[in-house]
Scaffold this active site. Structure first.
Site, PDB file in Angstrom:
ATOM      1  N   HIS A 187      21.922  -7.552 -42.693  1.00 51.22           N
ATOM      2  CA  HIS A 187      22.090  -8.945 -42.310  1.00 51.22           C
ATOM      3  C   HIS A 187      21.321  -9.914 -43.201  1.00 51.22           C
ATOM      4  CE1 HIS A 187      20.847 -12.582 -40.063  1.00 51.22           C
ATOM      5  NE2 HIS A 187      22.126 -12.611 -39.751  1.00 51.22           N
ATOM      6  N   GLY A 188      20.014  -9.720 -43.327  1.00 48.03           N
ATOM      7  CA  GLY A 188      19.196 -10.659 -44.087  1.00 48.03           C
ATOM      8  C   GLY A 188      19.656 -10.818 -45.522  1.00 48.03           C
TER       9      GLY A 188
END
Length: 228
Positions: A187-188
């Protein structure tokens, strides 16, 4: 494409489809929004039942139900009986689990894959990681372990264990990202690239080695972090 047979028409159609995707891509979040909204209603209903269990001395506090499976909870709602040692045991296990450090890579079969970064080309004292979003940025590190504790100002660099979709609103304020866990498609990393933020993930013990408020430099192209 314009020089191919019917190329000009294909270009127009492709542009039209790209515009549609850009305009409506936000709707991809709607299913999750609906699910999370319903989960909140479910949680409130369960906590209301838990409050009844507290009043009848079946459990000590409402949050005790978080340590039970749904099937166990349903049985307790029906019988009003519980061996409280189950709760005590799971609370102790949870405290132990909190102290564990998850492996950087684990396969779907449960195999843990270990490795080491090449450190010979890094500056002295630099912390190695995986470069997932290019660029170099300096700023104040904000070490945040829980999103509800976030106190970010514009230009800060987020340092955390990992992020998930609930952290996305924080990316509007930060100008760089450092995480202990993650890879190219976690995600990041994906959000950092979408926002054009330099990011390095997989930095072991980043939240312990970097102190909140320190000035750091994130090398998102080379994959390392320096404390200035």
């Amino acid at each position: 494409m314009g020089k191919l047979p019917d190329g000009e028409e294909k270009v127009k159609e492709t542009k039209r489809m790209i515009d549609l995707v850009r305009n409506f891509i936000g709707y991809r979040e709607y299913p999750k929004y609906g699910m999370v909204s319903r989960y909140f209603v479910y949680k409130q209903a369960l906590l209301k039942e838990a409050d009844r269990l507290v009043k009848t001395n079946v459990i000590h506090e409402k949050e005790d139900i978080y340590y039970l499976t749904f099937e166990e909870l349903r049985e307790i709602f029906v019988t009003n009986k519980l061996d409280y040692e189950i709760i005590c045991k799971r609370k102790e296990e949870y405290k132990l689990f909190e102290k564990l450090t998850p492996p950087r890579v684990i396969t779907s079969e449960g195999e843990i894959i270990a490795g080491e970064y090449k450190l010979e080309n890094l500056p002295a004292g630099a912390m190695a990681g995986l470069p997932v979003s290019s660029g170099v940025i300096e700023g104040r590190a904000r070490v945040i372990l829980r999103m509800e504790d976030a106190n970010l100002e514009a230009g800060d660099i987020l340092v955390t264990s990992f992020t998930d979709p609930s952290w996305t609103p924080l990316f509007v304020s930060i100008k760089g990202l450092v995480t202990e866990i993650g890879g190219l498609m976690t995600h990041g990393a994906v959000i950092a690239r979408e926002y054009g933020l330099p990011a390095v993930v997989g930095v072991e013990n980043a939240t312990k080695l970097i102190k909140d408020g320190q000035r750091i430099r994130v090398h998102g192209t080379e994959g390392y972090v320096e404390i200035l």
